[in-house]
Design a protein around this motif. Structure first.
Motif, PDB file in Angstrom:
ATOM      1  N   ILE A   1       0.864  -1.174   0.000  1.00 22.72           N
ATOM      2  CA  ILE A   1       0.000   0.000   0.000  1.00 22.72           C
ATOM      3  C   ILE A   1       0.902   1.227   0.000  1.00 22.72           C
ATOM      4  O   ILE A   1       1.741   1.397   0.897  1.00 22.72           O
ATOM      5  CB  ILE A   1      -0.912   0.041   1.259  1.00 22.72           C
ATOM      6  CG1 ILE A   1      -1.675  -1.274   1.431  1.00 22.72           C
ATOM      7  CG2 ILE A   1      -1.834   1.245   1.203  1.00 22.72           C
ATOM      8  CD1 ILE A   1      -2.678  -1.598   0.361  1.00 22.72           C
ATOM      9  N   ASP A   2       0.738   2.071  -1.020  1.00 21.85           N
ATOM     10  CA  ASP A   2       1.558   3.284  -1.091  1.00 21.85           C
ATOM     11  C   ASP A   2       0.671   4.512  -1.226  1.00 21.85           C
ATOM     12  O   ASP A   2      -0.555   4.395  -1.250  1.00 21.85           O
ATOM     13  CB  ASP A   2       2.580   3.195  -2.229  1.00 21.85           C
ATOM     14  CG  ASP A   2       1.950   3.095  -3.604  1.00 21.85           C
ATOM     15  OD1 ASP A   2       0.792   3.530  -3.787  1.00 21.85           O
ATOM     16  OD2 ASP A   2       2.615   2.580  -4.508  1.00 21.85           O
ATOM     17  N   GLY A   3       1.293   5.650  -1.308  1.00 18.53           N
ATOM     18  CA  GLY A   3       0.573   6.918  -1.375  1.00 18.53           C
ATOM     19  C   GLY A   3      -0.016   7.233  -2.737  1.00 18.53           C
ATOM     20  O   GLY A   3      -0.600   8.291  -2.924  1.00 18.53           O
ATOM     21  N   GLY A   4       0.148   6.327  -3.686  1.00 14.09           N
ATOM     22  CA  GLY A   4      -0.413   6.538  -5.005  1.00 14.09           C
ATOM     23  C   GLY A   4       0.375   7.522  -5.846  1.00 14.09           C
ATOM     24  O   GLY A   4      -0.120   8.031  -6.840  1.00 14.09           O
ATOM     25  N   GLN A   5       1.581   7.807  -5.445  1.00 17.68           N
ATOM     26  CA  GLN A   5       2.423   8.728  -6.186  1.00 17.68           C
ATOM     27  C   GLN A   5       3.867   8.245  -6.138  1.00 17.68           C
ATOM     28  O   GLN A   5       4.196   7.344  -5.387  1.00 17.68           O
ATOM     29  CB  GLN A   5       2.305  10.131  -5.615  1.00 17.68           C
ATOM     30  CG  GLN A   5       2.567  10.192  -4.110  1.00 17.68           C
ATOM     31  CD  GLN A   5       2.156  11.510  -3.500  1.00 17.68           C
ATOM     32  OE1 GLN A   5       2.569  12.539  -3.973  1.00 17.68           O
ATOM     33  NE2 GLN A   5       1.344  11.464  -2.459  1.00 17.68           N
ATOM     34  N   ALA A   6       4.708   8.855  -6.962  1.00 18.66           N
ATOM     35  CA  ALA A   6       6.118   8.455  -7.001  1.00 18.66           C
ATOM     36  C   ALA A   6       6.781   8.726  -5.652  1.00 18.66           C
ATOM     37  O   ALA A   6       6.453   9.690  -4.967  1.00 18.66           O
ATOM     38  CB  ALA A   6       6.846   9.206  -8.103  1.00 18.66           C
ATOM     39  N   PHE A   7       7.722   7.869  -5.303  1.00 22.32           N
ATOM     40  CA  PHE A   7       8.447   8.061  -4.055  1.00 22.32           C
ATOM     41  C   PHE A   7       9.436   9.208  -4.184  1.00 22.32           C
ATOM     42  O   PHE A   7      10.153   9.313  -5.167  1.00 22.32           O
ATOM     43  CB  PHE A   7       9.215   6.788  -3.669  1.00 22.32           C
ATOM     44  CG  PHE A   7       8.318   5.657  -3.280  1.00 22.32           C
ATOM     45  CD1 PHE A   7       7.568   5.724  -2.130  1.00 22.32           C
ATOM     46  CD2 PHE A   7       8.221   4.531  -4.080  1.00 22.32           C
ATOM     47  CE1 PHE A   7       6.727   4.678  -1.768  1.00 22.32           C
ATOM     48  CE2 PHE A   7       7.393   3.484  -3.731  1.00 22.32           C
ATOM     49  CZ  PHE A   7       6.647   3.569  -2.571  1.00 22.32           C
ATOM     50  N   GLU A   8       9.461  10.044  -3.178  1.00 20.22           N
ATOM     51  CA  GLU A   8      10.480  11.087  -3.104  1.00 20.22           C
ATOM     52  C   GLU A   8      11.782  10.467  -2.621  1.00 20.22           C
ATOM     53  O   GLU A   8      12.857  10.878  -3.037  1.00 20.22           O
ATOM     54  CB  GLU A   8      10.034  12.194  -2.151  1.00 20.22           C
ATOM     55  CG  GLU A   8       8.811  12.940  -2.632  1.00 20.22           C
ATOM     56  CD  GLU A   8       8.237  13.855  -1.570  1.00 20.22           C
ATOM     57  OE1 GLU A   8       8.942  14.193  -0.595  1.00 20.22           O
ATOM     58  OE2 GLU A   8       7.063  14.235  -1.716  1.00 20.22           O
TER      59      GLU A   8
END
Length: 150
Positions: free
Chosen positions: A51-58
């Protein structure tokens, strides 16, 4: 179309799944803390999911040495995916230490889980440790937060 935001609570143990009764009690506790949420739901999965934030990782940082882990993360994820995320342990090639994909420091936050507790459009960005404990106790686990915006 209105943007959707999700505050997702995930057990720190990626294979932990509460009982149905615990999940209901946890959902009630989250709803009490976030009365403005449009909806509070939970899901239980048969297998571990990322489960991720739905965006590219910084950034993806090694918890052992603090170095950037993105160079080796993709290969470790591919290997874990082949095993359906049942084995999250990996060697951090940045320092040679043993860690877990779930222990990496993801920016924005991400985690592995078989259970999620979700508040939709709650109007807040997070919860403090006291709130997480108040929800985690009835669930029988410690929690971490992942936020998603769509």
């Amino acid at each position: 179309m209105k943007a959707l935001s999700y505050l997702i609570l995930i057990p720190t143990d990626p294979i932990y799944v509460p009982t149905e009764e615990q999940a209901e009690t946890g959902a009630d506790a989250l709803e009490a803390l976030m009365p403005a949420a449009e909806e509070v739901t939970y899901d239980m999965f048969d297998d571990v999911r990322f489960i991720d934030g739905g965006q590219a990782f910084e950034a993806i940082t090694c918890p052992l040495c603090g170095k950037d882990a993105q160079a080796w993360w993709h290969n470790a994820m591919d290997k874990a995916a082949e095993a359906e995320f049942e084995e999250l342990e990996c060697t951090a090639t940045c320092c040679g230490g043993q860690t877990s994909l779930n222990a990496l420091i993801y920016q924005p936050a991400a985690a592995f889980t078989r259970f999620t507790l979700v508040a939709t459009n709650a109007g807040v960005g997070g919860l403090n440790e006291t709130d997480l404990t108040a929800i985690g106790v009835p669930l029988g686990c410690k929690l971490r937060v992942v936020t998603q915006s769509i």
